[in-house]
Design a protein around this motif. Structure first.
Motif, PDB file in Angstrom:
ATOM      1  N   ASP A 218     -39.564  49.225  -9.403  1.00  0.00           N
ATOM      2  CA  ASP A 218     -38.888  49.925  -8.314  1.00  0.00           C
ATOM      3  C   ASP A 218     -39.275  51.394  -8.453  1.00  0.00           C
ATOM      4  O   ASP A 218     -38.783  52.090  -9.345  1.00  0.00           O
ATOM      5  CB  ASP A 218     -37.372  49.730  -8.428  1.00  0.00           C
ATOM      6  N   LYS A 219     -40.156  51.878  -7.602  1.00  0.00           N
ATOM      7  CA  LYS A 219     -40.693  53.230  -7.756  1.00  0.00           C
ATOM      8  C   LYS A 219     -39.618  54.301  -7.605  1.00  0.00           C
ATOM      9  O   LYS A 219     -39.645  55.314  -8.304  1.00  0.00           O
ATOM     10  CB  LYS A 219     -41.838  53.448  -6.765  1.00  0.00           C
ATOM     11  N   SER A 220     -38.678  54.063  -6.713  1.00  0.00           N
ATOM     12  CA  SER A 220     -37.578  55.031  -6.544  1.00  0.00           C
ATOM     13  C   SER A 220     -36.755  55.127  -7.824  1.00  0.00           C
ATOM     14  O   SER A 220     -36.364  56.216  -8.248  1.00  0.00           O
ATOM     15  CB  SER A 220     -36.685  54.621  -5.369  1.00  0.00           C
ATOM     16  N   ALA A 221     -36.532  53.963  -8.442  1.00  0.00           N
ATOM     17  CA  ALA A 221     -35.762  53.943  -9.692  1.00  0.00           C
ATOM     18  C   ALA A 221     -36.531  54.651 -10.811  1.00  0.00           C
ATOM     19  O   ALA A 221     -35.939  55.358 -11.633  1.00  0.00           O
ATOM     20  CB  ALA A 221     -35.445  52.503 -10.088  1.00  0.00           C
ATOM     21  N   LEU A 222     -37.868  54.471 -10.843  1.00  0.00           N
ATOM     22  CA  LEU A 222     -38.664  55.135 -11.869  1.00  0.00           C
ATOM     23  C   LEU A 222     -38.628  56.654 -11.702  1.00  0.00           C
ATOM     24  O   LEU A 222     -38.541  57.387 -12.686  1.00  0.00           O
ATOM     25  CB  LEU A 222     -40.111  54.649 -11.818  1.00  0.00           C
ATOM     26  N   THR A 225     -35.491  57.703 -13.154  1.00  0.00           N
ATOM     27  CA  THR A 225     -35.532  57.570 -14.613  1.00  0.00           C
ATOM     28  C   THR A 225     -36.226  58.761 -15.260  1.00  0.00           C
ATOM     29  O   THR A 225     -35.761  59.305 -16.270  1.00  0.00           O
ATOM     30  CB  THR A 225     -36.264  56.269 -15.013  1.00  0.00           C
ATOM     31  N   PHE A 226     -37.342  59.159 -14.672  1.00  0.00           N
ATOM     32  CA  PHE A 226     -38.105  60.286 -15.220  1.00  0.00           C
ATOM     33  C   PHE A 226     -37.629  61.636 -14.681  1.00  0.00           C
ATOM     34  O   PHE A 226     -38.220  62.666 -15.000  1.00  0.00           O
ATOM     35  CB  PHE A 226     -39.596  60.103 -14.936  1.00  0.00           C
ATOM     36  N   LYS A 227     -36.567  61.603 -13.855  1.00  0.00           N
ATOM     37  CA  LYS A 227     -35.986  62.833 -13.286  1.00  0.00           C
ATOM     38  C   LYS A 227     -37.030  63.672 -12.552  1.00  0.00           C
ATOM     39  O   LYS A 227     -37.076  64.903 -12.676  1.00  0.00           O
ATOM     40  CB  LYS A 227     -35.300  63.652 -14.388  1.00  0.00           C
ATOM     41  N   ILE A 228     -37.885  62.978 -11.797  1.00  0.00           N
ATOM     42  CA  ILE A 228     -38.908  63.654 -11.001  1.00  0.00           C
ATOM     43  C   ILE A 228     -38.356  63.900  -9.605  1.00  0.00           C
ATOM     44  O   ILE A 228     -38.112  62.960  -8.848  1.00  0.00           O
ATOM     45  CB  ILE A 228     -40.206  62.822 -10.944  1.00  0.00           C
ATOM     46  N   HIS A 229     -38.160  65.139  -9.270  1.00  0.00           N
ATOM     47  CA  HIS A 229     -37.629  65.500  -7.958  1.00  0.00           C
ATOM     48  C   HIS A 229     -38.700  66.274  -7.207  1.00  0.00           C
ATOM     49  O   HIS A 229     -38.681  67.493  -7.117  1.00  0.00           O
ATOM     50  CB  HIS A 229     -36.362  66.337  -8.118  1.00  0.00           C
ATOM     51  N   SER A 230     -39.663  65.537  -6.684  1.00  0.00           N
ATOM     52  CA  SER A 230     -40.772  66.141  -5.968  1.00  0.00           C
ATOM     53  C   SER A 230     -41.306  65.147  -4.949  1.00  0.00           C
ATOM     54  O   SER A 230     -41.347  63.942  -5.209  1.00  0.00           O
ATOM     55  CB  SER A 230     -41.883  66.543  -6.951  1.00  0.00           C
ATOM     56  N   LYS A 308     -45.370  52.829 -16.887  1.00  0.00           N
ATOM     57  CA  LYS A 308     -44.435  53.151 -15.807  1.00  0.00           C
ATOM     58  C   LYS A 308     -44.913  54.360 -15.015  1.00  0.00           C
ATOM     59  O   LYS A 308     -44.730  54.429 -13.790  1.00  0.00           O
ATOM     60  CB  LYS A 308     -43.040  53.417 -16.384  1.00  0.00           C
ATOM     61  N   ILE A 309     -45.517  55.316 -15.712  1.00  0.00           N
ATOM     62  CA  ILE A 309     -46.067  56.486 -15.032  1.00  0.00           C
ATOM     63  C   ILE A 309     -47.235  56.072 -14.136  1.00  0.00           C
ATOM     64  O   ILE A 309     -47.355  56.531 -12.992  1.00  0.00           O
ATOM     65  CB  ILE A 309     -46.511  57.552 -16.049  1.00  0.00           C
ATOM     66  N   TYR A 310     -48.111  55.178 -14.647  1.00  0.00           N
ATOM     67  CA  TYR A 310     -49.215  54.692 -13.811  1.00  0.00           C
ATOM     68  C   TYR A 310     -48.696  54.047 -12.530  1.00  0.00           C
ATOM     69  O   TYR A 310     -49.321  54.148 -11.472  1.00  0.00           O
ATOM     70  CB  TYR A 310     -50.051  53.659 -14.577  1.00  0.00           C
ATOM     71  N   ALA A 335     -56.074  51.508 -13.477  1.00  0.00           N
ATOM     72  CA  ALA A 335     -56.777  50.889 -12.356  1.00  0.00           C
ATOM     73  C   ALA A 335     -55.971  49.747 -11.744  1.00  0.00           C
ATOM     74  O   ALA A 335     -56.009  49.546 -10.528  1.00  0.00           O
ATOM     75  CB  ALA A 335     -58.146  50.381 -12.808  1.00  0.00           C
ATOM     76  N   ILE A 336     -55.235  48.991 -12.580  1.00  0.00           N
ATOM     77  CA  ILE A 336     -54.476  47.861 -12.025  1.00  0.00           C
ATOM     78  C   ILE A 336     -53.315  48.318 -11.150  1.00  0.00           C
ATOM     79  O   ILE A 336     -52.772  47.540 -10.379  1.00  0.00           O
ATOM     80  CB  ILE A 336     -53.955  46.912 -13.131  1.00  0.00           C
ATOM     81  N   TYR A 337     -52.953  49.608 -11.258  1.00  0.00           N
ATOM     82  CA  TYR A 337     -51.902  50.154 -10.391  1.00  0.00           C
ATOM     83  C   TYR A 337     -52.490  50.966  -9.239  1.00  0.00           C
ATOM     84  O   TYR A 337     -51.812  51.781  -8.627  1.00  0.00           O
ATOM     85  CB  TYR A 337     -50.930  50.999 -11.221  1.00  0.00           C
TER      86      TYR A 337
END
Length: 413
Positions: A218-222, A225-230, A308-310, A335-337
């Motif tokens: 779930d990309k929104s959840a990730l 999780t990483f507290k990325i607000h951008s 998860k970052i990939y 590459a797989i992502y």
């Protein structure tokens, strides 16, 4: 006495000579090891078990041995398939602290000092099959298991040109050890040719590290999780070494307005060097281990989260590939992502993976001037869906080849 018996006796005699040399070196180095362990957390990790291993209680099992975090993660990724095919419990063996941590939720032992007497302590019962991974060729480990009837397989075997020269120079030791493997499954034709100098039990299946189906995140959840607000797309500097700090800073300065950037140092214990440079250049950043929100740059000072970052990245630049003494890192994982994958010219350990991805137009290899070429790569590189699906199908074939031949070798008398 037959030629075979003479050969076997000579092999084990060489291992005892090797043990004697290791023991002398260990006695001489022990004071330094103990002193350095006071300040080096990685050296101190399970140091007691290196000398006094805890016995494995299992009686009928398969041993999977790897070194690094990445190797153990790969073994874990295919372990369910191995267990399904061979129908026996698995025990993992790790050489490094990071490798052990990758498999710490499994039945895992830390590899002791490579001495025969310590393996006698480790193994109450030896495994029916032991799978060593890539370059893990330990004379005492291999000799001890083989002497007690364990089938030995070297999976995803690789050998660099420098290692090949070294092994040829000490052929009297390494040839008998490599010949003890019942099967060597090489990751490339080049690696197979080098191993065939020492053994005739070599086949090629491709790089099993290529096998990895993308996980569904779930990309929104990730992002939370990483507290990325951008709202910016994410550019990841993956596994960058301290030798590449200058380039990392240049990339960050160039792309910080267009991308949110994740900087993942290869060695977490050296992350402070990256932190110091970021501060010196007055670049704002957040640490993964902090509770701060990441607005422009996240420094990933944790293990096991790069996948998860990939999954949320658009562009990944592979570290360990921009400095002559380094040999690159795995380009398959991003590459797989469907990341735009970029690497430098120094990819010796993964050159065939790079060639494979180039054929599918799934990677761009930059040469000097790096920053200019990286800009061009980002502009021109796009992931074609047909090539991507062909890539995923190829990974499944590689896995099936490794599994089929492993099962076949384990069942042979």
């Amino acid at each position: 006495m037959s030629t075979t018996e003479n050969s076997t006796g000579f092999r084990f005699q060489m291992v005892w000579i090797y043990n004697f040399i290791i023991l002398i070196l260990l006695i001489l180095a022990l004071p330094l090891i103990l002193l350095k362990s006071l300040t080096d957390r990685r050296l101190r990790f399970k140091l007691k078990e290196r000398f006094f291993p805890k016995p494995i209680e299992e009686s009928d099992y398969i041993l999977l041995h790897g070194s690094s975090f990445g190797e153990l993660k790969t073994l874990i990724a295919v372990s369910d398939k191995i267990k399904q095919e061979l129908k026996k419990p698995l025990i993992f063996s790790a050489f490094t602290d990071t490798g052990f941590k990758a498999a710490e939720d499994k039945k895992t032992v830390i590899m002791p000092i490579d001495l025969l007497l310590l393996y006698k302590k480790l193994f109450k019962h030896t495994p029916s099959l032991a799978i060593f991974f890539e370059t893990e060729i330990w004379p005492s480990y291999i000799a001890y298991l083989k002497k007690r009837g364990t089938k030995l397989i070297l999976l995803n075997a690789r050998m660099s040109s420098s290692t090949f020269k070294h092994y040829k120079r000490f052929c009297f030791l390494f040839k008998p050890i490599i010949q003890r493997f019942d099967l060597i499954v090489a990751k490339s034709i080049t690696d197979a040719k080098r191993y065939r100098y020492f053994s005739d039990r070599v086949i090629v299946c491709g790089n099993i590290k290529r096998f990895k189906k993308p996980l569904k995140f779930d990309k929104s959840a990730l992002l939370k999780t990483f507290k990325i607000h951008s709202e910016k797309p994410i550019l990841t500097l993956a596994s960058f070494h301290v030798e590449e700090i200058d380039l990392a800073i240049s990339i960050i300065e160039r792309f910080k307005n267009e991308y949110f950037i994740v900087l993942a140092p290869r060695h977490i214990n050296l992350a402070h060097q990256f932190i110091d440079r970021l501060k010196k250049n007055k670049i704002e950043f957040s640490l993964r281990t902090s509770n701060n929100s990441a607005k422009n740059l996240l420094l990933l000072d944790t293990l096991g989260e790069l996948e998860k970052i990939y999954a949320i990245s658009k562009v990944t630049i592979i570290g360990g590939s921009f400095y002559p003494s380094l040999k690159g890192h795995n380009p398959i994982e991003p590459a797989i992502y469907k990341n735009t994958v970029i690497c430098g010219p120094y990819m010796e350990s993964f050159f065939e993976d790079v060639d494979y991805l180039k054929q599918l137009n799934l990677i761009c290899q930059a040469k000097e001037p790096y920053l200019e070429q990286i800009e061009n790569c980002i502009k021109i590189q796009q992931t074609n869906n047909e090539s991507y699906l062909k890539f995923i199908d190829g990974l499944q074939y590689i896995l099936n080849c490794h599994l089929f031949n492993t099962k076949k070798a384990s069942n042979q008398n």
